[in-house]
Design a protein around this motif. Structure first.
Motif, PDB file in Angstrom:
ATOM      1  N   VAL A  82       0.817  -1.210   0.000  1.00 22.56           N
ATOM      2  CA  VAL A  82       0.000   0.000   0.000  1.00 22.56           C
ATOM      3  C   VAL A  82       0.859   1.273   0.000  1.00 22.56           C
ATOM      4  O   VAL A  82       0.498   2.264  -0.613  1.00 22.56           O
ATOM      5  CB  VAL A  82      -1.041  -0.032   1.152  1.00 22.56           C
ATOM      6  CG1 VAL A  82      -0.442   0.216   2.500  1.00 22.56           C
ATOM      7  CG2 VAL A  82      -2.175   0.931   0.879  1.00 22.56           C
ATOM      8  N   ARG A  83       2.017   1.190   0.660  1.00 26.79           N
ATOM      9  CA  ARG A  83       2.979   2.296   0.587  1.00 26.79           C
ATOM     10  C   ARG A  83       4.341   1.719   0.225  1.00 26.79           C
ATOM     11  O   ARG A  83       4.620   0.555   0.524  1.00 26.79           O
ATOM     12  CB  ARG A  83       3.054   3.049   1.921  1.00 26.79           C
ATOM     13  CG  ARG A  83       1.838   3.955   2.147  1.00 26.79           C
ATOM     14  CD  ARG A  83       1.777   4.457   3.564  1.00 26.79           C
ATOM     15  NE  ARG A  83       1.511   3.388   4.480  1.00 26.79           N
ATOM     16  CZ  ARG A  83       0.281   2.934   4.792  1.00 26.79           C
ATOM     17  NH1 ARG A  83      -0.785   3.500   4.253  1.00 26.79           N
ATOM     18  NH2 ARG A  83       0.124   1.933   5.622  1.00 26.79           N
ATOM     19  N   TYR A 196      -5.007   7.584  -5.293  1.00 27.72           N
ATOM     20  CA  TYR A 196      -3.669   7.333  -4.744  1.00 27.72           C
ATOM     21  C   TYR A 196      -3.442   5.853  -4.451  1.00 27.72           C
ATOM     22  O   TYR A 196      -2.334   5.426  -4.141  1.00 27.72           O
ATOM     23  CB  TYR A 196      -3.496   8.105  -3.417  1.00 27.72           C
ATOM     24  CG  TYR A 196      -4.657   7.855  -2.466  1.00 27.72           C
ATOM     25  CD1 TYR A 196      -4.707   6.720  -1.683  1.00 27.72           C
ATOM     26  CD2 TYR A 196      -5.745   8.744  -2.426  1.00 27.72           C
ATOM     27  CE1 TYR A 196      -5.793   6.457  -0.867  1.00 27.72           C
ATOM     28  CE2 TYR A 196      -6.838   8.488  -1.612  1.00 27.72           C
ATOM     29  CZ  TYR A 196      -6.856   7.346  -0.836  1.00 27.72           C
ATOM     30  OH  TYR A 196      -7.933   7.077  -0.050  1.00 27.72           O
ATOM     31  N   CYS A 197      -4.491   5.031  -4.528  1.00 26.39           N
ATOM     32  CA  CYS A 197      -4.467   3.718  -3.872  1.00 26.39           C
ATOM     33  C   CYS A 197      -4.262   2.559  -4.839  1.00 26.39           C
ATOM     34  O   CYS A 197      -4.909   2.455  -5.881  1.00 26.39           O
ATOM     35  CB  CYS A 197      -5.766   3.520  -3.100  1.00 26.39           C
ATOM     36  SG  CYS A 197      -5.735   2.024  -2.099  1.00 26.39           S
ATOM     37  N   PRO A 296     -12.172   6.483   7.483  1.00 30.27           N
ATOM     38  CA  PRO A 296     -11.049   7.190   6.864  1.00 30.27           C
ATOM     39  C   PRO A 296     -11.450   8.529   6.252  1.00 30.27           C
ATOM     40  O   PRO A 296     -12.402   8.603   5.482  1.00 30.27           O
ATOM     41  CB  PRO A 296     -10.568   6.213   5.791  1.00 30.27           C
ATOM     42  CG  PRO A 296     -10.951   4.873   6.323  1.00 30.27           C
ATOM     43  CD  PRO A 296     -12.280   5.094   7.002  1.00 30.27           C
ATOM     44  N   GLN A 298      -8.865  10.774   4.939  1.00 33.36           N
ATOM     45  CA  GLN A 298      -7.819  10.952   3.904  1.00 33.36           C
ATOM     46  C   GLN A 298      -7.405  12.412   3.754  1.00 33.36           C
ATOM     47  O   GLN A 298      -6.225  12.711   3.789  1.00 33.36           O
ATOM     48  CB  GLN A 298      -8.219  10.373   2.528  1.00 33.36           C
ATOM     49  CG  GLN A 298      -8.804   8.961   2.548  1.00 33.36           C
ATOM     50  CD  GLN A 298      -7.909   7.886   3.128  1.00 33.36           C
ATOM     51  OE1 GLN A 298      -6.822   8.166   3.613  1.00 33.36           O
ATOM     52  NE2 GLN A 298      -8.372   6.637   3.127  1.00 33.36           N
ATOM     53  N   ASP A 336      -8.035   7.424   9.009  1.00 27.63           N
ATOM     54  CA  ASP A 336      -6.765   7.423   8.267  1.00 27.63           C
ATOM     55  C   ASP A 336      -6.642   8.765   7.558  1.00 27.63           C
ATOM     56  O   ASP A 336      -7.628   9.243   6.972  1.00 27.63           O
ATOM     57  CB  ASP A 336      -6.764   6.356   7.157  1.00 27.63           C
ATOM     58  CG  ASP A 336      -6.809   4.937   7.677  1.00 27.63           C
ATOM     59  OD1 ASP A 336      -6.489   4.725   8.859  1.00 27.63           O
ATOM     60  OD2 ASP A 336      -7.153   4.037   6.887  1.00 27.63           O
ATOM     61  N   ILE A 338      -4.004  11.075   4.897  1.00 25.83           N
ATOM     62  CA  ILE A 338      -2.804  11.144   4.056  1.00 25.83           C
ATOM     63  C   ILE A 338      -2.332  12.595   3.976  1.00 25.83           C
ATOM     64  O   ILE A 338      -3.136  13.493   3.717  1.00 25.83           O
ATOM     65  CB  ILE A 338      -3.105  10.631   2.627  1.00 25.83           C
ATOM     66  CG1 ILE A 338      -3.530   9.160   2.679  1.00 25.83           C
ATOM     67  CG2 ILE A 338      -1.901  10.814   1.717  1.00 25.83           C
ATOM     68  CD1 ILE A 338      -3.975   8.603   1.333  1.00 25.83           C
ATOM     69  N   PHE A 367      -0.473   9.099   7.425  1.00 28.05           N
ATOM     70  CA  PHE A 367       0.475   8.571   6.456  1.00 28.05           C
ATOM     71  C   PHE A 367       1.006   9.683   5.566  1.00 28.05           C
ATOM     72  O   PHE A 367       0.252  10.577   5.176  1.00 28.05           O
ATOM     73  CB  PHE A 367      -0.196   7.544   5.533  1.00 28.05           C
ATOM     74  CG  PHE A 367      -0.875   6.429   6.270  1.00 28.05           C
ATOM     75  CD1 PHE A 367      -0.130   5.445   6.903  1.00 28.05           C
ATOM     76  CD2 PHE A 367      -2.258   6.369   6.333  1.00 28.05           C
ATOM     77  CE1 PHE A 367      -0.750   4.411   7.582  1.00 28.05           C
ATOM     78  CE2 PHE A 367      -2.889   5.335   7.010  1.00 28.05           C
ATOM     79  CZ  PHE A 367      -2.137   4.356   7.637  1.00 28.05           C
ATOM     80  N   ILE A 368       2.284   9.568   5.230  1.00 30.04           N
ATOM     81  CA  ILE A 368       2.829  10.448   4.199  1.00 30.04           C
ATOM     82  C   ILE A 368       2.470   9.818   2.860  1.00 30.04           C
ATOM     83  O   ILE A 368       2.624   8.599   2.689  1.00 30.04           O
ATOM     84  CB  ILE A 368       4.358  10.579   4.371  1.00 30.04           C
ATOM     85  CG1 ILE A 368       4.632  11.451   5.608  1.00 30.04           C
ATOM     86  CG2 ILE A 368       5.008  11.133   3.109  1.00 30.04           C
ATOM     87  CD1 ILE A 368       6.080  11.751   5.873  1.00 30.04           C
ATOM     88  N   TYR A 369       1.968  10.624   1.939  1.00 34.36           N
ATOM     89  CA  TYR A 369       1.585  10.118   0.624  1.00 34.36           C
ATOM     90  C   TYR A 369       2.749   9.365  -0.017  1.00 34.36           C
ATOM     91  O   TYR A 369       3.879   9.836  -0.005  1.00 34.36           O
ATOM     92  CB  TYR A 369       1.142  11.268  -0.289  1.00 34.36           C
ATOM     93  CG  TYR A 369       1.045  10.840  -1.731  1.00 34.36           C
ATOM     94  CD1 TYR A 369      -0.020  10.069  -2.172  1.00 34.36           C
ATOM     95  CD2 TYR A 369       2.036  11.193  -2.646  1.00 34.36           C
ATOM     96  CE1 TYR A 369      -0.090   9.638  -3.490  1.00 34.36           C
ATOM     97  CE2 TYR A 369       1.975  10.775  -3.968  1.00 34.36           C
ATOM     98  CZ  TYR A 369       0.905   9.997  -4.381  1.00 34.36           C
ATOM     99  OH  TYR A 369       0.847   9.573  -5.674  1.00 34.36           O
ATOM    100  N   SER A 370       2.448   8.204  -0.545  1.00 33.29           N
ATOM    101  CA  SER A 370       3.458   7.395  -1.199  1.00 33.29           C
ATOM    102  C   SER A 370       3.010   7.140  -2.638  1.00 33.29           C
ATOM    103  O   SER A 370       1.875   6.738  -2.887  1.00 33.29           O
ATOM    104  CB  SER A 370       3.593   6.081  -0.410  1.00 33.29           C
ATOM    105  OG  SER A 370       4.386   5.165  -1.100  1.00 33.29           O
ATOM    106  N   ARG A 372       2.383   5.365  -5.844  1.00 30.75           N
ATOM    107  CA  ARG A 372       2.266   3.967  -6.241  1.00 30.75           C
ATOM    108  C   ARG A 372       2.103   3.868  -7.760  1.00 30.75           C
ATOM    109  O   ARG A 372       1.087   4.330  -8.312  1.00 30.75           O
ATOM    110  CB  ARG A 372       1.076   3.269  -5.562  1.00 30.75           C
ATOM    111  CG  ARG A 372       1.018   3.377  -4.055  1.00 30.75           C
ATOM    112  CD  ARG A 372       2.314   3.040  -3.325  1.00 30.75           C
ATOM    113  NE  ARG A 372       2.730   1.665  -3.353  1.00 30.75           N
ATOM    114  CZ  ARG A 372       3.961   1.265  -3.704  1.00 30.75           C
ATOM    115  NH1 ARG A 372       4.868   2.136  -4.077  1.00 30.75           N
ATOM    116  NH2 ARG A 372       4.277   0.002  -3.670  1.00 30.75           N
TER     117      ARG A 372
END
Ligand code: 5AD
Ligand code: SF4
Length: 472
Positions: A82-83, A196-197, A296, A298, A336, A338, A367-370, A372
């Motif tokens: 996921v990240r 983002y997912c 969540p 986000q 959650d 982001i 979470f820090i945006y990652s 993908r």
């Protein structure tokens, strides 16, 4: 295979292969003069944790002794993607494992889970990690025994990754981590495609299990000592929409509530866009559903939520929270968030902080945006630089923690039911359990309480947990 008829139907086919593997493992174990050990290691979410229990069930059935950690004859990494740092951790640990395998050539290594659904990952493993024995994905873990057998008889790396499936195989063995609580999948996959997912790409399209299969599984769990279930799905609020006879999540909950002996029902994750009034109503009147909702957010910015493809805006989210709090005043809310989604401005981030302050979450995963690969957000050319994201992340974390500390303390002085889970890690005169809202409570007690729900006076809140005393 030796003229035997291999069953085509599932799960019979897998039971056939379990028996075949069992013979092979017994031979190997005889050669070595000791039992063989296996260790499924989980990365990521509760869905993966549940999948690992299914792997463990099969491993046990075929004669492996289950152990923890990498010191085992068969190590299985059930991966998360996921990240990006989830992927990096797997490669790091795999490198070390390769070194160990050099000294123990009979060792087996399998990789499965979300990361394996990415073509580039499998290519990299094939090229640079030749010592891996078995690679499979998220859609065919039910075939684990068959794949192990294939590996044991071919001596070659076995790769079996499916793009998607419509199939759900029921009734395979499961080895639970806790005797008194269990995850229960109610649906698989996700149709939401938040921009983002990566989950919809690696877990496939949404598939709901039949209510009767879910109820039967829970009834069996309860007969086996389970008092709490966690219903699992990427978006439980859209449960049942695609069944031949559609059922809502709220209706499913009402059926589960009727199961005698079951005491607590939890679920995750809820998507705000699909949370119905019917569900709120059912929760408000239920005796068994825990008063906890993981919802969540986000982002708090309506502008970003649109680009994230979340199908709600800030106001709608806040209205939903108000509805929940009005109907269920003691509800605990978690979320959650982001930080650093492409194009996030200081104003967007302030909107997120604003929601955090208004909702006052009991806890929040931040979470820090990652980025993908393969998701729409990865192609956006306004990625936010790390030096901008990190300070925002720190600010958010500070805010979230302060609020969470204050909110956690609000039950001080009350006496509430606690499900006792284990002897306390640090002090053996204490036991540790969970409140309905998921907070931990430590209090004097003995091992015979494990798995029981007892009333505990919440004497003092120590940040994110309570010290208590059991009411006799
Ligand atoms: N970057 C950071 N966080 C993400 N999540 C999902 N995808 C990403 C990503 N690319 C977070 C979301 C989700 C949780 C399970 O993981 O907040 O709710
Ligand atoms: Fe990912 Fe969105 Fe599906 Fe959750 S709902 S798994 S964030 S795509």
């Amino acid at each position: 295979m030796y003229g035997e008829i291999i069953p085509k139907k599932e799960p019979e086919r897998q039971y056939y292969f379990m028996e075949k593997c069992r013979e092979k493992i017994a031979e190997l174990s005889k050669e070595l003069g000791r039992p063989l050990t296996a260790s499924p290691i989980t990365f990521g979410c509760q869905m993966n944790a549940r999948d690992s229990e299914k792997l463990a069930g099969i491993l046990e059935k075929i004669g492996y002794q289950l152990v923890e950690g990498e010191d085992a004859d068969f190590v299985i990494y059930n991966t998360c993607t996921v990240r990006e740092n989830a992927n990096l951790r797997v490669y790091g640990r795999l490198g070390v494992l390769g070194g160990i395998k050099k000294k123990h050539p009979h060792m087996l290594i399998a990789l499965c889970g979300c990361m394996m659904q990415e073509k580039e990952v499998v290519e990299k493993l094939q090229k640079s990690y030749r010592f891996v024995d078995l690679i499979f994905g998220t859609h065919n873990i039910y075939k684990f025994a068959e794949l192990i057998y294939q590996r044991l008889t071919s001596g070659k790396m076995v790769i079996d990754v499916w793009k998607d499936t419509t199939r759900i195989v029921e009734d395979l063995p499961v080895e639970r981590k806790y005797p008194f609580k269990s995850g229960v999948n109610i649906m698989f996959g996700c149709n939401n495609f938040c921009s983002y997912c990566i989950v919809p790409y690696v877990r496939g399209r949404e598939r709901s299990r039949e209510p009767k299969d879910i109820i039967r599984e829970i009834e069996r769990l309860v007969a086996d000592g389970v008092v709490e279930v966690m219903l699992l799905g990427q978006n439980v609020n859209s449960y049942g929409k695609n069944l031949e006879q559609p059922v809502t999540f709220a209706q499913l909950l009402q059926e589960i509530e009727k199961i005698e002996g079951l005491e607590r029902i939890r679920f995750m994750t809820s998507h705000p866009k699909d949370l119905s009034d019917e569900l709120i109503e059912v929760m408000a009147h239920s005796k068994k559903i825990c008063k906890h909702m993981h919802l969540p957010l986000q982002s708090g910015s309506s502008r970003l939520l649109k680009i994230m493809n979340r199908h709600y805006d800030k106001e709608q989210y806040l209205t939903l929270v108000k509805k929940l709090k009005d109907a269920i005043p003691d509800i605990s809310l978690t979320t959650d968030i982001i930080v650093g989604f492409p194009g996030e401005t200081e104003e967007d981030f302030e909107e997120t902080l604003d929601v955090v302050r208004k909702v006052r979450y009991d806890s929040a995963f931040t979470f820090i945006y990652s980025k993908r690969t393969g998701t729409p957000a990865a192609k956006m050319d306004n990625q936010v630089p790390e030096e901008v994201v990190k300070p925002r992340f720190d600010r958010l974390l500070k805010e979230v923690q302060e609020i969470s500390r204050e909110e956690s303390a609000r039950l001080t002085g009350q006496t509430l039911p606690v499900l006792v889970e284990e002897i306390n890690d640090h002090d053996a005169s204490l036991v540790t359990g969970r409140l309905s809202n998921n907070l931990l409570v430590h209090f004097p007690g003995t091992a015979d309480l494990i798995g029981k729900i007892v009333d505990v006076y919440l004497a003092e809140c120590k940040g994110f947990y309570y010290m208590g005393e059991m009411k006799k």
